[in-house]
Write an enzyme that holds these catalytic residues in place. Structure first.
Site, PDB file in Angstrom:
ATOM      1  N   GLY A 161      -2.187  -1.666   3.908  1.00  0.00           N
ATOM      2  CA  GLY A 161      -2.691  -1.293   2.592  1.00  0.00           C
ATOM      3  C   GLY A 161      -3.223  -2.514   1.862  1.00  0.00           C
ATOM      4  N   GLY A 162      -2.400  -3.090   1.003  1.00  0.00           N
ATOM      5  CA  GLY A 162      -2.812  -4.198   0.138  1.00  0.00           C
ATOM      6  C   GLY A 162      -3.614  -5.282   0.841  1.00  0.00           C
ATOM      7  N   ASN A 165      -5.937   0.659   5.169  1.00  0.00           N
ATOM      8  CA  ASN A 165      -5.867   1.852   4.319  1.00  0.00           C
ATOM      9  C   ASN A 165      -6.195   1.385   2.909  1.00  0.00           C
ATOM     10  OD1 ASN A 165      -5.229   4.092   2.824  1.00  0.00           O
ATOM     11  ND2 ASN A 165      -3.026   4.077   3.279  1.00  0.00           N
ATOM     12  N   TRP A 166      -7.441   1.650   2.510  1.00  0.00           N
ATOM     13  CA  TRP A 166      -7.901   1.132   1.209  1.00  0.00           C
ATOM     14  C   TRP A 166      -7.309   1.916   0.049  1.00  0.00           C
ATOM     15  CZ3 TRP A 166     -13.886  -0.155   1.670  1.00  0.00           C
ATOM     16  CH2 TRP A 166     -14.050  -1.150   2.654  1.00  0.00           C
ATOM     17  N   LYS A 167      -6.687   3.072   0.334  1.00  0.00           N
ATOM     18  CA  LYS A 167      -6.128   3.933  -0.722  1.00  0.00           C
ATOM     19  C   LYS A 167      -7.203   4.228  -1.777  1.00  0.00           C
ATOM     20  CE  LYS A 167      -1.613   2.300   0.536  1.00  0.00           C
ATOM     21  NZ  LYS A 167      -0.237   2.031   0.177  1.00  0.00           N
ATOM     22  N   HIS A 187       0.570  10.520   4.967  1.00  0.00           N
ATOM     23  CA  HIS A 187       0.971   9.256   4.334  1.00  0.00           C
ATOM     24  C   HIS A 187       2.058   9.542   3.308  1.00  0.00           C
ATOM     25  CE1 HIS A 187       0.889   5.634   1.932  1.00  0.00           C
ATOM     26  NE2 HIS A 187       0.365   5.045   2.985  1.00  0.00           N
ATOM     27  N   SER A 239       3.704  -3.333   3.784  1.00  0.00           N
ATOM     28  CA  SER A 239       3.624  -4.756   3.436  1.00  0.00           C
ATOM     29  C   SER A 239       3.378  -5.659   4.646  1.00  0.00           C
ATOM     30  CB  SER A 239       4.873  -5.205   2.662  1.00  0.00           C
ATOM     31  OG  SER A 239       4.989  -4.452   1.462  1.00  0.00           O
ATOM     32  N   GLU A 268       6.056   3.957   8.827  1.00  0.00           N
ATOM     33  CA  GLU A 268       5.942   3.304   7.528  1.00  0.00           C
ATOM     34  C   GLU A 268       7.176   3.581   6.683  1.00  0.00           C
ATOM     35  OE1 GLU A 268       1.643   2.333   6.494  1.00  0.00           O
ATOM     36  OE2 GLU A 268       2.033   4.319   5.710  1.00  0.00           O
ATOM     37  N   GLY A 284       3.820  -1.223  -0.239  1.00  0.00           N
ATOM     38  CA  GLY A 284       3.344  -1.766  -1.505  1.00  0.00           C
ATOM     39  C   GLY A 284       4.406  -2.526  -2.283  1.00  0.00           C
ATOM     40  N   GLU A 329       2.539   8.519   0.431  1.00  0.00           N
ATOM     41  CA  GLU A 329       2.057   8.775  -0.935  1.00  0.00           C
ATOM     42  C   GLU A 329       1.595  10.223  -1.077  1.00  0.00           C
ATOM     43  OE1 GLU A 329      -0.607   5.427  -1.055  1.00  0.00           O
ATOM     44  OE2 GLU A 329       1.139   4.101  -1.107  1.00  0.00           O
TER      45      GLU A 329
HETATM   46  P1  PGA Z   1       0.941  -1.729   2.069  1.00  0.00           P
HETATM   47  O1  PGA Z   1       0.573  -0.192   2.387  1.00  0.00           O
HETATM   48  O2  PGA Z   1       0.443  -2.533   3.222  1.00  0.00           O
HETATM   49  O3  PGA Z   1       0.245  -2.041   0.795  1.00  0.00           O
HETATM   50  O4  PGA Z   1       2.430  -1.772   1.950  1.00  0.00           O
HETATM   51  C1  PGA Z   1       0.669   0.311   3.685  1.00  0.00           C
HETATM   52  C2  PGA Z   1       0.326   1.776   3.664  1.00  0.00           C
HETATM   53  O5  PGA Z   1       0.677   2.461   2.707  1.00  0.00           O
HETATM   54  O6  PGA Z   1      -0.315   2.301   4.604  1.00  0.00           O
END
Ligand code: PGA
Length: 255
Positions: free
Chosen positions: A238-239, A13-15, A99, A217, A171, A177, A101
């Site tokens: 994500g990251g 997930n590149w956000k 998600h 994470s 999640e 994050g 966010e």
């Molecule tokens: P993260 O994000 O790996 O940076 O914690 C995961 C996500 O939000 O899908």
């Protein structure tokens, strides 16, 4: 240890990262490192504007393209939104809905998550539905309740047939994050709860077949442990998905 036969799905997930030119570099790098690793499904969920570039770059490879959201109407006066058909025509096969966010910053509710999921499924996309508790909810001991409710509401009106195109991503919001990962056991336990919610609604077999990812994470170091758990069938990353090297290590761990 795992005794299951569900296929792992590793989704980046590149956000809101990577301009189209940066996306081209990253996907080229990722492809070079994951090609030939056919033991799991590999998806990259990229910003809308990167979709054409990334779709072109991964054509004919094992990497599939995903989007990070979708609107529920087929078309119309919804400024700033994107429909499932638009995504499909650009080569998208997967889409994330709900998600945390989106829920936290953009007013996404269980109801809109459900509408988005259904619209995407009707268009033939595979949906990655995100569920997860806040830190305060975990601390007050209501994780199971929260995650069960989110799962049930997201799947309202989703048929058994459509369920085959649903992936659920557990999640925990406090792990996203933050560098704080749920322990293997914590993650597995909640993924197991989600599995039983699916089984209660669609039957035991459907519960067994449901692909449930962990996200929050997940990284090159902890992926193998998380992926070894019975109820965890991949990751939403994500990251670490922004670093080709780390993402490739996670894909390797999922083989
Ligand atoms: P993260 O994000 O790996 O940076 O914690 C995961 C996500 O939000 O899908």
């Amino acid at each position: 240890m795992s005794s299951r036969r569900r296929r792992n799905v590793i989704a980046g997930n590149w956000k809101m990262n990577m301009t189209p030119s940066a996306a081209k570099e990253l996907i080229t790098d990722i492809y070079a490192k994951v090609k030939g690793k056919k033991g799991c499904d590999v998806v990259v969920c990229v910003p809308y504007v990167d979709i054409p570039t990334v779709a072109q770059a991964v054509k004919g490879t094992i990497i599939k393209v995903g989007a990070q959201n979708v609107h529920f109407a087929p078309k119309g006066a919804y400024t700033g939104e994107i429909s499932a058909e638009m995504l499909k025509e650009c080569g998208v096969q997967y889409v994330i809905v709900g998600h945390s966010e989106r829920r936290q910053y953009f007013g996404e509710t269980d109801e809109t998550v459900n509408l988005r999921a259904k619209a995407a499924l009707e268009a033939g996309l595979t949906v990655i539905v995100c569920v997860g508790e806040l830190l305060s909810e975990r601390e007050s001991g209501i994780t199971s309740e929260v995650v069960s409710r989110q799962t049930k509401l997201a799947l309202q009106g989703v048929s058994e047939e459509q369920l085959k195109n649903v992936i659920i991503a557990y999640e925990p919001v406090w792990a996203i994050g933050t560098g704080k990962t749920a322990t293997n056991e914590e993650a597995d336990e909640v993924c197991g709860i989600i599995r039983s919610v699916v089984a209660a609604k669609y039957g035991k077999q459907a519960g067994k077949q449901m692909i449930i990812q962990y996200g929050g994470s997940m990284n090159a170091k902890n992926a193998a442990g998380l992926l070894s758990m019975d109820n965890i069938d991949g990751g939403l990353i994500g990251g670490a998905s922004l670093k080709a090297e780390d993402f490739a290590v996670i894909v390797e761990a999922a083989q």
